[in-house]
Design a protein around this motif. Structure first.
Motif, mmCIF file in Angstrom:
data_model
loop_
_atom_site.group_PDB
_atom_site.id
_atom_site.type_symbol
_atom_site.label_atom_id
_atom_site.label_comp_id
_atom_site.label_asym_id
_atom_site.label_seq_id
_atom_site.Cartn_x
_atom_site.Cartn_y
_atom_site.Cartn_z
ATOM 1 N N SER A 204 0.831 -1.214 0.000
ATOM 2 C CA SER A 204 0.000 0.000 0.000
ATOM 3 C C SER A 204 0.860 1.256 0.000
ATOM 4 C CB SER A 204 -0.919 0.011 1.226
ATOM 5 O OG SER A 204 -0.169 0.172 2.425
ATOM 6 N N GLU A 205 2.095 1.133 0.512
ATOM 7 C CA GLU A 205 2.998 2.282 0.591
ATOM 8 C C GLU A 205 3.754 2.512 -0.710
ATOM 9 O OE1 GLU A 205 3.667 4.445 3.239
ATOM 10 O OE2 GLU A 205 1.824 3.590 4.071
ATOM 11 N N ALA A 206 4.040 1.439 -1.459
ATOM 12 C CA ALA A 206 4.861 1.568 -2.666
ATOM 13 C C ALA A 206 4.331 0.640 -3.754
ATOM 14 C CB ALA A 206 6.310 1.224 -2.352
ATOM 15 N N PRO A 207 4.312 1.100 -4.985
ATOM 16 C CA PRO A 207 3.891 0.237 -6.098
ATOM 17 C C PRO A 207 4.945 -0.840 -6.361
ATOM 18 C CG PRO A 207 4.769 2.306 -6.934
ATOM 19 C CD PRO A 207 4.700 2.450 -5.445
ATOM 20 N N HIS A 208 4.573 -1.824 -7.155
ATOM 21 C CA HIS A 208 5.512 -2.891 -7.471
ATOM 22 C C HIS A 208 6.747 -2.337 -8.174
ATOM 23 C CE1 HIS A 208 2.081 -6.050 -7.352
ATOM 24 N NE2 HIS A 208 2.654 -5.902 -6.177
ATOM 25 N N ALA A 209 7.904 -2.792 -7.741
ATOM 26 C CA ALA A 209 9.166 -2.396 -8.363
ATOM 27 C C ALA A 209 9.439 -3.280 -9.572
ATOM 28 C CB ALA A 209 10.294 -2.534 -7.346
ATOM 29 N N THR A 210 10.388 -2.857 -10.398
ATOM 30 C CA THR A 210 10.845 -3.727 -11.480
ATOM 31 C C THR A 210 11.637 -4.875 -10.855
ATOM 32 O OG1 THR A 210 12.946 -2.577 -11.769
ATOM 33 C CG2 THR A 210 11.047 -1.731 -13.000
ATOM 34 N N VAL A 211 11.881 -5.908 -11.640
ATOM 35 C CA VAL A 211 12.650 -7.046 -11.142
ATOM 36 C C VAL A 211 14.035 -6.590 -10.690
ATOM 37 C CG1 VAL A 211 13.794 -9.177 -11.843
ATOM 38 C CG2 VAL A 211 11.404 -8.810 -12.434
ATOM 39 N N ALA A 212 14.678 -5.715 -11.484
ATOM 40 C CA ALA A 212 16.015 -5.246 -11.132
ATOM 41 C C ALA A 212 15.987 -4.427 -9.847
ATOM 42 C CB ALA A 212 16.598 -4.417 -12.276
ATOM 43 N N GLU A 213 15.002 -3.563 -9.695
ATOM 44 C CA GLU A 213 14.887 -2.759 -8.482
ATOM 45 C C GLU A 213 14.618 -3.637 -7.267
ATOM 46 O OE1 GLU A 213 13.027 1.298 -10.555
ATOM 47 O OE2 GLU A 213 11.704 -0.249 -9.724
ATOM 48 N N ALA A 214 13.756 -4.639 -7.432
ATOM 49 C CA ALA A 214 13.445 -5.540 -6.329
ATOM 50 C C ALA A 214 14.665 -6.354 -5.917
ATOM 51 C CB ALA A 214 12.300 -6.473 -6.720
ATOM 52 N N ALA A 215 15.439 -6.809 -6.903
ATOM 53 C CA ALA A 215 16.644 -7.587 -6.609
ATOM 54 C C ALA A 215 17.658 -6.748 -5.844
ATOM 55 C CB ALA A 215 17.256 -8.118 -7.901
ATOM 56 N N GLU A 216 17.824 -5.499 -6.256
ATOM 57 C CA GLU A 216 18.789 -4.642 -5.564
ATOM 58 C C GLU A 216 18.298 -4.299 -4.161
ATOM 59 O OE1 GLU A 216 21.532 -0.691 -6.462
ATOM 60 O OE2 GLU A 216 20.459 -1.701 -8.068
ATOM 61 N N ALA A 217 16.985 -4.055 -4.004
ATOM 62 C CA ALA A 217 16.429 -3.737 -2.688
ATOM 63 C C ALA A 217 16.591 -4.908 -1.722
ATOM 64 C CB ALA A 217 14.955 -3.371 -2.812
ATOM 65 N N ALA A 218 16.568 -6.131 -2.248
ATOM 66 C CA ALA A 218 16.708 -7.318 -1.407
ATOM 67 C C ALA A 218 18.168 -7.717 -1.203
ATOM 68 C CB ALA A 218 15.945 -8.486 -2.033
ATOM 69 N N GLY A 219 19.094 -6.956 -1.757
ATOM 70 C CA GLY A 219 20.509 -7.268 -1.615
ATOM 71 C C GLY A 219 20.992 -8.378 -2.513
ATOM 72 N N LEU A 220 20.220 -8.711 -3.541
ATOM 73 C CA LEU A 220 20.600 -9.788 -4.448
ATOM 74 C C LEU A 220 21.592 -9.334 -5.519
ATOM 75 C CD1 LEU A 220 17.103 -11.443 -4.905
ATOM 76 C CD2 LEU A 220 19.040 -12.328 -3.596
ATOM 77 N N VAL A 221 21.670 -8.036 -5.730
ATOM 78 C CA VAL A 221 22.676 -7.467 -6.639
ATOM 79 C C VAL A 221 23.311 -6.319 -5.868
ATOM 80 C CG1 VAL A 221 23.145 -6.434 -8.883
ATOM 81 C CG2 VAL A 221 21.278 -8.062 -8.646
ATOM 82 N N ARG A 278 23.702 -12.357 -6.985
ATOM 83 C CA ARG A 278 23.156 -13.657 -6.595
ATOM 84 C C ARG A 278 21.877 -13.975 -7.355
ATOM 85 N NH1 ARG A 278 21.975 -13.817 -0.801
ATOM 86 N NH2 ARG A 278 22.053 -11.553 -0.832
ATOM 87 N N ALA A 279 21.347 -12.973 -8.064
ATOM 88 C CA ALA A 279 20.273 -13.210 -9.031
ATOM 89 C C ALA A 279 20.928 -13.014 -10.396
ATOM 90 C CB ALA A 279 19.122 -12.232 -8.824
ATOM 91 N N PRO A 280 21.588 -14.049 -10.917
ATOM 92 C CA PRO A 280 22.478 -13.888 -12.069
ATOM 93 C C PRO A 280 21.819 -13.445 -13.359
ATOM 94 C CG PRO A 280 22.177 -16.209 -11.542
ATOM 95 C CD PRO A 280 21.567 -15.437 -10.427
ATOM 96 N N GLY A 281 20.486 -13.571 -13.473
ATOM 97 C CA GLY A 281 19.819 -13.160 -14.699
ATOM 98 C C GLY A 281 19.316 -11.736 -14.676
ATOM 99 N N VAL A 282 19.658 -10.982 -13.620
ATOM 100 C CA VAL A 282 19.170 -9.615 -13.463
ATOM 101 C C VAL A 282 20.283 -8.611 -13.748
ATOM 102 C CG1 VAL A 282 18.192 -7.942 -11.837
ATOM 103 C CG2 VAL A 282 17.446 -10.319 -11.767
ATOM 104 N N VAL A 283 20.025 -7.685 -14.650
ATOM 105 C CA VAL A 283 20.968 -6.598 -14.930
ATOM 106 C C VAL A 283 20.641 -5.447 -13.988
ATOM 107 C CG1 VAL A 283 21.704 -4.890 -16.630
ATOM 108 C CG2 VAL A 283 21.309 -7.245 -17.332
ATOM 109 N N PRO A 284 21.647 -4.831 -13.351
ATOM 110 C CA PRO A 284 21.377 -3.751 -12.386
ATOM 111 C C PRO A 284 20.473 -2.662 -12.941
ATOM 112 C CG PRO A 284 23.680 -4.375 -12.324
ATOM 113 C CD PRO A 284 23.081 -5.127 -13.466
ATOM 114 N N ALA A 285 19.587 -2.156 -12.080
ATOM 115 C CA ALA A 285 18.652 -1.122 -12.493
ATOM 116 C C ALA A 285 19.361 0.196 -12.727
ATOM 117 C CB ALA A 285 17.572 -0.943 -11.418
#
Length: 360
Positions: A204-221, A278-285
């Motif tokens: 409710s606070e934030a809309p869905h992020a892109t896959v790259a943004e979500a991966a970086e927010a989770a520390g995966l990149v 650690r999410a090898p198929g994701v290019v940094p946002a």
């Protein structure tokens, strides 16, 4: 706390220090699911169950059902999608977090690609034993360290990324982790109700992020800055490692650095920033911290499976004058292979310095 024979504490454990749980792969995964407040589990139980299935089945009546966790069987992808896309809130009042276990070890990639593209109503994490899934691009596929701590951390990050992106995340369990025996610190269990409420608040606070943004927010990149800003020649090198290679790559960098010192050169490796994917198929946002490190670089080396493809995509997103490719499979790589791959890149860049001692 998971009441299992695998759980133990020691008299030496400090009162404020979390006790250890020691067990196999299934215990580690189940422990992490309880800590993340999973509300439903879709299991792949077959005649020959996976270690994760076995742990879930063993905990069914003692732990999962009393917590309100709904247990289902994985019949088909067509039957799975309605559960992920619009599960019943049940006791949570909100779409609950879920887990899905895929049993097969080969040939699952088409089904997994469909799974990862579903618009999920709640945080959802899948587990698969087909390492070809690590090659899926632009999806939340995590290739963790094959240790108890590495897998538990991957599950934590997978839920964070899934909630942020509104898409499932997948944790790849490689062959060498199937016989895993390890220890992790026990954290407080999170109830399915609490986890679902927190996820609903975040969405409710934030809309869905892109896959790259979500991966970086989770520390995966993530990018790890170097000791020195630049090399003696003024270069800003970046090493991109995919999958569970970061620690091994840093050890290899240290060995190469020692060789440079022995040759009378300034350790060029002190200026190497490491991008851990650690999410090898994701290019940094674009605009993220990792993209900023890459944009500032003058020499990039990509180390991992399908390194050429990753390098091509990075170069198209953030133009670089020089991108080097060193293909290494994270599942089978040995220390000497990493040393050789990194040395080939580092020594190429350090050649001018070695030829001109005045620049050392």
């Amino acid at each position: 706390m998971l009441p299992t024979a695998e759980h133990r504490t020691t008299p030496e454990t400090a009162p404020d220090e979390a006790p250890l749980v020691v067990g196999d792969l299934g215990v580690v995964v189940l422990r992490a699911l309880l800590e993340n407040g999973v509300g439903y589990v879709v299991s792949s139980w077959r005649d020959r169950p996976t270690p994760i299935d076995a742990a879930i089945d063993d905990a069914r009546e003692r732990i999962l059902v009393p917590r309100g966790v709904v247990l289902r069987r994985l019949r088909s992808l067509a039957a799975l999608e309605p559960i992920i896309a619009a599960p019943s809130g049940g006791i949570t009042g909100h779409p609950p977090r879920g887990a899905v276990v895929f049993a097969g070890r080969r040939g699952l990639r088409p089904a997994l690609e469909q799974f990862l593209a579903i618009a999920a109503s709640g945080g959802i994490v899948g587990f698969c034993f087909d390492d070809d899934a690590a090659r899926i691009e632009d999806a939340l596929v995590i290739d963790p360290e094959p240790t108890a701590v590495g897998i538990a951390r991957a599950i934590d990050a997978a839920f964070v990324a899934s909630v942020a992106a509104g898409r499932p995340a997948l944790v790849v369990i490689r062959e060498r982790a199937l016989g895993l025996r390890g220890a992790i610190r026990v954290r407080a269990d999170r109830s399915p109700v609490e986890a679902a409420e927190l996820d609903a608040h975040q969405r409710s606070e934030a809309p869905h992020a892109t896959v790259a943004e979500a991966a970086e927010a989770a520390g995966l990149v993530a990018a790890h800055r170097a000791i020195a800003a630049t090399t003696p020649a003024g270069e800003r090198p970046v090493l991109v490692v995919s999958g569970p290679l970061r620690q091994a790559a840093e050890r290899a960098l240290a060995q190469v650095s020692a060789s440079l010192v022995a040759a009378g050169a300034t350790p060029w490796t002190d200026a190497v920033a490491v991008v851990d994917a650690r999410a090898p198929g994701v290019v940094p946002a674009a605009g993220g911290a990792v993209a900023a490190v890459l944009a500032d670089s003058t020499a990039v080396c990509v180390l991992g499976a399908r390194a050429a493809r990753v390098a091509e995509r990075i170069a198209s997103a953030v133009p670089h004058p020089r991108v080097t490719v060193q293909p290494v499979d994270p599942g089978t790589a040995r220390g000497e292979q990493l040393v050789g791959a990194i040395a080939a890149w580092v020594l190429e860049r350090a050649a001018d310095e070695l030829d001109d001692p005045a620049r050392a």
